[in-house]
Design a protein around this motif. Structure first.
Motif, PDB file in Angstrom:
ATOM      1  N   LEU A 187       0.680  -1.401   0.033  1.00 16.34           N
ATOM      2  CA  LEU A 187      -0.174  -0.154   0.338  1.00 16.34           C
ATOM      3  C   LEU A 187       0.823   1.219  -0.010  1.00 16.34           C
ATOM      4  N   THR A 188       1.996   1.364   0.863  1.00 18.35           N
ATOM      5  CA  THR A 188       2.612   1.783   0.849  1.00 18.35           C
ATOM      6  C   THR A 188       3.374   2.522  -0.423  1.00 18.35           C
ATOM      7  N   GLY A 189       3.660   2.153  -1.154  1.00 17.48           N
ATOM      8  CA  GLY A 189       4.685   1.174  -2.253  1.00 17.48           C
ATOM      9  C   GLY A 189       3.121   1.970  -3.819  1.00 17.48           C
ATOM     10  N   LEU A 190       2.446   1.502  -3.634  1.00 14.73           N
ATOM     11  CA  LEU A 190       1.290   1.682  -4.853  1.00 14.73           C
ATOM     12  C   LEU A 190       1.053   3.807  -4.565  1.00 14.73           C
ATOM     13  N   VAL A 191       1.291   4.286  -3.224  1.00 11.69           N
ATOM     14  CA  VAL A 191       0.223   5.427  -3.068  1.00 11.69           C
ATOM     15  C   VAL A 191       2.145   6.377  -2.938  1.00 11.69           C
ATOM     16  N   ALA A 192       3.520   5.360  -3.270  1.00  5.69           N
ATOM     17  CA  ALA A 192       4.652   6.605  -3.098  1.00  5.69           C
ATOM     18  C   ALA A 192       4.653   6.438  -4.328  1.00  5.69           C
ATOM     19  N   SER A 193       4.494   5.744  -5.246  1.00  7.77           N
ATOM     20  CA  SER A 193       4.871   5.551  -6.604  1.00  7.77           C
ATOM     21  C   SER A 193       3.778   6.510  -7.889  1.00  7.77           C
ATOM     22  N   ASP A 194       2.321   7.141  -6.925  1.00  2.57           N
ATOM     23  CA  ASP A 194       1.730   7.591  -7.722  1.00  2.57           C
ATOM     24  C   ASP A 194       0.788   8.925  -7.417  1.00  2.57           C
ATOM     25  N   ALA A 195       1.458   9.578  -6.188  1.00  4.20           N
ATOM     26  CA  ALA A 195       1.919  10.648  -5.400  1.00  4.20           C
ATOM     27  C   ALA A 195       2.693  11.284  -6.487  1.00  4.20           C
ATOM     28  N   TRP A 196       3.321  11.309  -6.742  1.00  7.28           N
ATOM     29  CA  TRP A 196       4.644  12.653  -7.245  1.00  7.28           C
ATOM     30  C   TRP A 196       3.812  12.585  -8.430  1.00  7.28           C
ATOM     31  N   LYS A 197       2.879  11.383  -9.111  1.00  6.72           N
ATOM     32  CA  LYS A 197       2.357  11.944 -10.819  1.00  6.72           C
ATOM     33  C   LYS A 197       1.611  12.853 -10.783  1.00  6.72           C
ATOM     34  N   TYR A 198       0.791  13.630  -9.321  1.00  2.00           N
ATOM     35  CA  TYR A 198       0.357  14.266  -9.545  1.00  2.00           C
ATOM     36  C   TYR A 198       1.016  15.283  -9.787  1.00  2.00           C
ATOM     37  N   TRP A 199       2.499  16.242  -9.365  1.00  3.11           N
ATOM     38  CA  TRP A 199       3.327  16.982  -9.719  1.00  3.11           C
ATOM     39  C   TRP A 199       3.659  17.427 -10.696  1.00  3.11           C
ATOM     40  N   MET A 200       3.745  16.008 -11.836  1.00  4.06           N
ATOM     41  CA  MET A 200       4.022  15.981 -13.479  1.00  4.06           C
ATOM     42  C   MET A 200       2.802  17.751 -14.214  1.00  4.06           C
ATOM     43  N   GLY A 201       1.326  16.921 -13.909  1.00  4.89           N
ATOM     44  CA  GLY A 201       0.695  17.111 -14.357  1.00  4.89           C
ATOM     45  C   GLY A 201       0.093  19.058 -13.464  1.00  4.89           C
ATOM     46  N   ARG A 202       0.888  19.580 -12.398  1.00  5.59           N
ATOM     47  CA  ARG A 202       1.163  20.738 -11.859  1.00  5.59           C
ATOM     48  C   ARG A 202       2.358  21.180 -13.101  1.00  5.59           C
ATOM     49  N   LEU A 203       3.265  20.420 -13.183  1.00  4.18           N
ATOM     50  CA  LEU A 203       4.411  21.330 -13.668  1.00  4.18           C
ATOM     51  C   LEU A 203       4.281  21.656 -15.007  1.00  4.18           C
ATOM     52  N   ALA A 204       2.953  20.475 -15.852  1.00  5.86           N
ATOM     53  CA  ALA A 204       2.871  20.896 -17.192  1.00  5.86           C
ATOM     54  C   ALA A 204       2.160  22.058 -17.711  1.00  5.86           C
ATOM     55  N   ARG A 205       1.946  23.063 -16.402  1.00  2.00           N
ATOM     56  CA  ARG A 205       0.259  23.861 -16.761  1.00  2.00           C
ATOM     57  C   ARG A 205       2.069  24.883 -16.485  1.00  2.00           C
ATOM     58  N   ARG A 206       3.145  25.189 -16.638  1.00  2.00           N
ATOM     59  CA  ARG A 206       4.520  25.936 -15.983  1.00  2.00           C
ATOM     60  C   ARG A 206       5.244  26.182 -17.584  1.00  2.00           C
ATOM     61  N   TYR A 207       5.494  24.682 -17.979  1.00  2.00           N
ATOM     62  CA  TYR A 207       7.343  24.245 -17.815  1.00  2.00           C
ATOM     63  C   TYR A 207       6.879  23.625 -19.722  1.00  2.00           C
ATOM     64  N   GLN A 208       7.489  24.176 -20.253  1.00  2.00           N
ATOM     65  CA  GLN A 208       7.616  23.174 -21.804  1.00  2.00           C
ATOM     66  C   GLN A 208       7.827  21.458 -22.070  1.00  2.00           C
ATOM     67  N   TRP A 209       8.937  21.738 -21.122  1.00  3.99           N
ATOM     68  CA  TRP A 209       9.873  19.903 -20.870  1.00  3.99           C
ATOM     69  C   TRP A 209       8.624  19.115 -20.129  1.00  3.99           C
ATOM     70  N   ALA A 210       7.794  19.341 -18.686  1.00  3.82           N
ATOM     71  CA  ALA A 210       6.467  18.660 -18.475  1.00  3.82           C
ATOM     72  C   ALA A 210       5.572  18.982 -18.462  1.00  3.82           C
ATOM     73  N   HIS A 211       5.491  20.064 -19.856  1.00  6.46           N
ATOM     74  CA  HIS A 211       3.954  20.106 -21.117  1.00  6.46           C
ATOM     75  C   HIS A 211       3.917  18.319 -21.654  1.00  6.46           C
ATOM     76  N   LYS A 212       4.832  18.138 -22.333  1.00  4.87           N
ATOM     77  CA  LYS A 212       5.117  17.277 -23.498  1.00  4.87           C
ATOM     78  C   LYS A 212       3.703  15.398 -22.406  1.00  4.87           C
ATOM     79  N   PHE A 213       4.237  15.800 -20.901  1.00  5.20           N
ATOM     80  CA  PHE A 213       3.291  14.915 -20.504  1.00  5.20           C
ATOM     81  C   PHE A 213       1.949  15.152 -20.145  1.00  5.20           C
ATOM     82  N   ALA A 214       0.946  16.058 -20.718  1.00  4.00           N
ATOM     83  CA  ALA A 214       0.211  16.109 -20.609  1.00  4.00           C
ATOM     84  C   ALA A 214      -0.881  16.910 -22.040  1.00  4.00           C
TER      85      ALA A 214
END
Length: 218
Positions: free
Chosen positions: A55-82
């Motif tokens: 359970l800890t592994g599942l949550v930890a492995s998914d929790a950071w993906k949220y921030w890729m979405g937030r970064l995709a709002r401001r930075y071109q290098w991250a926007h490719k994920f969005a």
């Protein structure tokens, strides 16, 4: 010899197993859950500790993906994920049916990453996002563990060998089917919604005023 006793070795093997269960979801979440359920069925370690590790592994492995979405709002290098197929569709669903979409993503391999990135892109409330991850992961783990132990109670010790093999085979076949369908029909991972409903992320509600939105206007 070396001051180790059987109990010490057992404890060390437990920690190695728990570490593997924590890290495996970063590579493939479903395989990690199957591994944990198999270890529980075999009695390798206490089930409650196995559940805590995966359970800890599942949550930890998914929790950071949220921030890729937030970064995709401001930075071109991250926007490719969005801009990956399916993310905009997941975003539409996240805004309208957050819990249902997160629940579906948990049980459908291939839809998780677009959904979690979309949650960040559309600025879902992060504590709510994490709590939902815990809820959906707990539910998924409970289903898989219950299935393994129910089949094991009926089939006996042989289930320890063939149950994980059958489960992994079915999972691999499903992922292969989705991949072939994606390549053949050129649809995204949120099939069948992607082909009809995918759209550019800049210009969507909530994206106004970001540097990338300003670039689009120029």
């Amino acid at each position: 010899m070396f001051g180790f006793e059987a109990g010490d070795m057992a404890t060390m093997s437990w920690w190695v197993l728990f570490g593997a269960l924590f890290l495996t979801p970063f590579l493939q979440e479903d395989f990690g859950v199957i591994l944990a359920a198999t270890a529980s069925l075999a009695g390798t370690a206490p089930t409650v500790l196995l559940i805590a590790a995966i359970l800890t592994g599942l949550v930890a492995s998914d929790a950071w993906k949220y921030w890729m979405g937030r970064l995709a709002r401001r930075y071109q290098w991250a926007h490719k994920f969005a801009e990956k197929p399916g993310v905009s569709v997941a975003g539409d669903l996240i805004r309208k049916e957050f819990l249902q979409t997160m629940l579906t993503a948990r049980f459908v391999p291939g839809t998780r990453i677009p959904t979690y990135i979309a949650a960040g892109f559309f600025k879902a409330y992060y504590p709510k996002y994490v709590l939902t991850l815990v809820f959906t992961a707990s539910l998924y783990i409970g289903v898989v563990f219950s299935l393994f132990h129910t089949v094991g109670a009926v089939a006996g010790e042989e289930a320890i060998v063939w149950m994980p093999l059958v489960t992994i085979t079915l999972l691999a076949a499903y992922i292969l089917f989705r991949w072939i369908n994606h390549r053949r029909k050129k649809e995204g991972v949120m099939t069948p919604l992607t082909k009809e409903r995918d759209h550019p992320m800049p210009g969507m509600p909530g994206f106004e005023g970001t540097p990338l939105e300003e670039e689009e206007e120029e």
